[in-house]
Design an enzyme around this catalytic site. Sequence first.
Site, PDB file in Angstrom:
ATOM      1  N   LYS A  91       0.687  -1.335  -0.178  1.00 60.15           N
ATOM      2  CA  LYS A  91      -0.226  -0.363   0.290  1.00 60.15           C
ATOM      3  C   LYS A  91       0.953   0.793   0.313  1.00 60.15           C
ATOM      4  CE  LYS A  91      -3.763   1.868   2.637  1.00 60.15           C
ATOM      5  NZ  LYS A  91      -4.938   1.952   3.444  1.00 60.15           N
ATOM      6  N   SER A  94      -9.588   2.111   3.037  1.00 60.63           N
ATOM      7  CA  SER A  94      -8.809   2.566   2.093  1.00 60.63           C
ATOM      8  C   SER A  94      -7.604   1.972   1.241  1.00 60.63           C
ATOM      9  CB  SER A  94      -7.969   3.702   3.197  1.00 60.63           C
ATOM     10  OG  SER A  94      -7.322   3.458   3.369  1.00 60.63           O
ATOM     11  N   SER A 147      -9.786  -0.170   7.284  1.00 59.90           N
ATOM     12  CA  SER A 147      -9.793  -0.780   5.860  1.00 59.90           C
ATOM     13  C   SER A 147      -8.028  -1.178   5.001  1.00 59.90           C
ATOM     14  CB  SER A 147      -7.962   0.950   6.075  1.00 59.90           C
ATOM     15  OG  SER A 147      -9.136   1.736   5.529  1.00 59.90           O
TER      16      SER A 147
HETATM   17  N1  GLN Z   1     -12.702   4.462   6.689  1.00 60.99           N
HETATM   18  C1  GLN Z   1     -11.850   4.537   8.200  1.00 60.99           C
HETATM   19  C2  GLN Z   1     -11.905   6.410   7.712  1.00 60.99           C
HETATM   20  O1  GLN Z   1     -11.774   6.808   6.536  1.00 60.99           O
HETATM   21  C3  GLN Z   1     -10.637   3.901   8.054  1.00 60.99           C
HETATM   22  C4  GLN Z   1     -10.271   4.500   6.652  1.00 60.99           C
HETATM   23  C5  GLN Z   1      -8.787   3.451   7.447  1.00 60.99           C
HETATM   24  O2  GLN Z   1      -8.980   2.399   8.437  1.00 60.99           O
HETATM   25  N2  GLN Z   1      -7.224   3.905   7.183  1.00 60.99           N
HETATM   26  O3  GLN Z   1     -10.896   7.432   8.273  1.00 60.99           O
END
Ligand code: GLN
Length: 481
Positions: A80, A155, A179
């Site tokens: 990532k 994400s 994410s």
């Molecule tokens: N969807 C969550 C956010 O927008 C989690 C994102 C993540 O785990 N990086 O913060």
Amino acid sequence: MSTAEQWTVDSVRAALGAKKVSARELTTEYYARIEKQNPELNAFLALCPERAYAQAERIDGKIARGEPLPPLAGVPMAIKDVISTRGVTTTCGSRILENYIPPYDAWAVECLERAGAVLLGKTNCDEFAMGSSNENSAYGPVRNPVARDRVPGGSSGGSAAAVAAGLAVAALGTDTGGSIRQPGALCGVPGMMPTYGRVSRYGLIAFASSLDRIGPLATSVRDAAAVLGVIAGRDPNDSTAAAVSVPDYLAGLQQPVKGLRIGIPKEYFAEGMDPAVRQKVEAGVELLKCLGCQPVELRMPHTDYAIATYYVIATAEASSNLARYDGVRYGLRIAGSTLLEMYKKTRGRGFGSEVKRRIMLGTYALSAGYYDAYYLKAQRVRTLIARDFGEAFGHVDAIITPTSPVPAFRLGERTAEPLQMYLADIYTVTGSLAGVPGISVPCGKTPAGLPVGLQILGPRFGEASVLQIAQAFEEAGGYTI
Ligand code: GLN
């Protein structure tokens, strides 16, 4: 999945050992797949063939000399793009780091290469890992390989899509509020969030430091366990990387699950869940019962406050962490006639709208006069949520929930309404706040053919039992329930 062969850590090892394929040939095969599919999927932002082939040569050299092979020898992997890679552009899905080339590798990346993995490139993600659909990337959304008009989740959408499409055998993602698990669920592959402190955050570009974790996405629980075993453990560079011994996750996979107590929290099965998701997750729980797991009904009374708590804490930490992108030291700089103008232009054009929204929310929550009402209150509720988990694990070995209330939604369907997007995290943020480990495993598909994920949460540093249950579920056909 294309018709191309689906390699695993074990099948790569066997084929290399039997000289049926070389690490170089395997690397070439994966780059060919990427070349073919990535223009549509947009899962990779950057490729690093020089680095990959150099590593493949090293592995082929070991094979030629008859040396023992490290655990991930020749395994093509993706990283990532919030995880630092020396000499390879690392953008965090943001314009502000468009040309940023880190001078060092993240600890997890170093571990993977030491274990023989071949790193193919960097995967697309929501900007600074903020999002649940991968639509917040400055470099365009990723498409879900299972249904190309839909999001892959976020994400770590690029990592999940790359693995699901067969463009990498496994990938690293990061999980702050869901994410790894949520894109795993939406793309139909296992994704594991380890305990906070299990994997060093050294070289992980910070979003919310008290929540951020690195973990694997793969096509099987076994492969996820193999990758986790390599990246887990203490690191002197990160004082939060705990000095807790790392068990042999692969050896633990075959332990019987009969008699294990699985908690089913009422609050996670209330309204708001898509009926097709509910049906599959309930079938998943039935399957675990058939395997001899004993269901225990749980109450986790602070669950309702989790989204609000998470979005106060995560944005507060983000506003502080992202203050470093000021155009001075590294990253984008847009000149201005004064220092203040330079800051404003750089941050104004460098950050996307979701990142700006979070910096504003977080700055507000931390400001004098509001700190007690928002940030401090959120920290207290976080403790109550963690206590819900602590109490639950006094009675049960694992907690079973859905991963996401909905299957993959259409690109663009939720972008107008940030709150709708935040609600996609309803079942994942609790475990994040509590610091416990969790995996999402595929649990069948909706009638429309969209993957559903089942979440298995365990006590702190209890990854081995989470993986053991996930493995039993996979072996019993849970993925195609
Ligand atoms: N969807 C969550 C956010 O927008 C989690 C994102 C993540 O785990 N990086 O913060």
